[in-house]
Design an enzyme around this catalytic site. Structure first.
Site: not given
Ligand code: PMP
Length: 413
Positions: A130, A207, A210, A233, A371
């Site tokens: 991401h 990270d 998910q 999430k 993203c």
């Molecule tokens: N890493 C992953 C794998 C994500 O799915 C997301 C959110 N789509 C993020 C980072 C960023 O999370 P946040 O916007 O809650 O900081």
């Protein structure tokens, strides 16, 4: 799907009833919510706990002597204890409360890496990441002269294990990789990869945005040094999240931001920083968001993470099988180990058009690059339609998705 799987899916408990947002119609149809990878809905228990806190206990934390401030502090710090237990951190001092995964990763890049990195050092990530696990590393590379290197993925969306092993050389300062890909749903063999990195004394950040909502996470068992995730999430409000970090590393790191709460003593000559984890928590935190994470953990633990994983795995398999049977579908992300997410394209219908037509039928999916633009370029596409399941979804939701896609196909024929 085997008979045993289908029985399990059909016998799913009705967790959906716990989620008030799912009890509505959208565009004249009962809502089917398949966008939990972007943000999950909140159960009544979380909504009520947060509302109770706002109604009765709200005050600023830590510094107050009055009753409400004590109550707010207890609720906030109580949530930290629940988080510690939920991910099995060795100590509550290892649980830093942030605004979410993005801030957690930036904190590590700026506070752990920036003071130590020198030109020639490498930061290793994977092609699956991401943007939140790419751009903070690019920034710190620009600041220090370090180099960002990327472990490739194969056509199924799986990290090429042999290449990753070769890339893990002595110049790698840190390895940062996702637990589960938000774009493709690939579950990475994090424990094995961490073991390889640790054998070479390379710190690892995972990270877990998910990962945490879908499977039991034990940071000590994973062996990672940092694990980042977001409340929204995992069925809690937006704007609050977690950085798990090994205490020995946190101890040696300078503060990420300066301000109130992260200090013990301030004078114009010198400032003494607060103890862990408060040294990394400058300013008034998102108290109600953190209280919400605590309530979400109570909810998840009452069901049991293992039970959730098993249920979702069968549901995911059902979704993949049903989607795969649609004429003109192209599944994007076909790794052997997957969770929650399935990306796809249908004929030559633009993903955004597909998303809009599905919304007209009450089916919420996400469309675009999620993203994760490098993942999209690796697959040779601009974006995908993405359905992601959570514990509140059912076989009926998947059938509605398939029905809506069939209608979209007819419309565009
Ligand atoms: N890493 C992953 C794998 C994500 O799915 C997301 C959110 N789509 C993020 C980072 C960023 O999370 P946040 O916007 O809650 O900081």
């Amino acid at each position: 799907m085997t008979v045993a799987q289908s029985q399990l899916v059909h016998a799913a408990p009705d967790w959906r009833n716990d989620f008030p947002a799912l009890r509505q119609e959208v565009n004249g149809h009962p809502l089917v919510y398949l966008d939990s990878a972007a943000s999950a809905q909140m159960p009544e228990a979380v909504i009520n706990t947060v509302a109770e806190y706002q109604r009765h206990d709200h005050a600023n934390v830590h510094r107050g002597v009055h009753t409400l401030s004590h109550r707010a502090t207890d609720a906030f710090e109580g949530a930290r204890d629940k988080i510690r237990d939920f991910i099995n951190a060795a100590s509550r001092t290892e649980v830093v409360l942030t605004s979410g995964t993005t801030e957690s990763i930036n904190l590590v890049a700026q506070s752990f890496c920036r003071p130590r990195l020198k030109p020639g050092d490498k930061i290793l990530i994977t092609h699956l990441e991401h943007h939140a696990n790419i751009v903070p590393w690019q920034l710190v590379c620009e600041q220090t002269g370090a180099e960002l290197i990327v472990a490739p993925i194969d056509d199924s969306g799986q990290i090429e294990a042999d290449t990753l092993t070769t890339l893990l050389d002595q110049d790698v300062f840190i390895l940062a990789l996702g637990h589960v890909s938000n774009a493709l749903g690939t579950v990475n063999p994090v424990r094995e990869i961490v073991a390889q990195a640790k054998a070479r004394d390379i710190p690892v950040l995972v990270d877990g945005a998910q990962g945490v909502p879908h499977m039991p996470v034990d940071v000590q068992q994973l062996g990672c040094d940092f694990y980042a995730f977001s409340g929204h999430k995992m069925f809690a409000p937006t704007g609050a999240g977690v950085l798990y970090a090994r205490e020995s590393l946190l101890d040696a790191m300078p503060p990420y931001q300066g301000g109130g709460d992260m200090i013990l003593e301030v004078s114009f000559g010198a400032t003494v920083y607060n103890e862990l984890p408060y040294k990394f928590e400058a300013g008034t935190p998102n108290i109600s968001g953190v209280v919400g994470i605590g309530a979400a953990i109570d909810y998840l633990q009452a069901i049991g993470m293992q039970r959730i994983t098993e249920y979702e795995q069968h549901l995911h398999n059902y979704m993949v099988a049903q989607l795969d049977a649609i004429d003109g579908i192209r599944l994007i992300g076909t790794a052997a180990a997957k969770a929650s997410v399935q990306s796809f394209l249908l004929d030559d219908i633009h993903a955004h058009d597909l998303g809009t037509i599905l919304d007209h039928q009450g089916v919420a999916i996400r469309t675009g690059h999620h993203c994760a633009m490098p993942v999209m370029s690796r697959m040779g596409i601009a974006g995908t339609a993405r359905a992601s399941v959570a514990l509140y979804n059912s076989v009926d939701d998947i059938d509605r998705l398939v029905e809506a896609l069939q209608k979209a196909r007819k419309l565009f024929a």
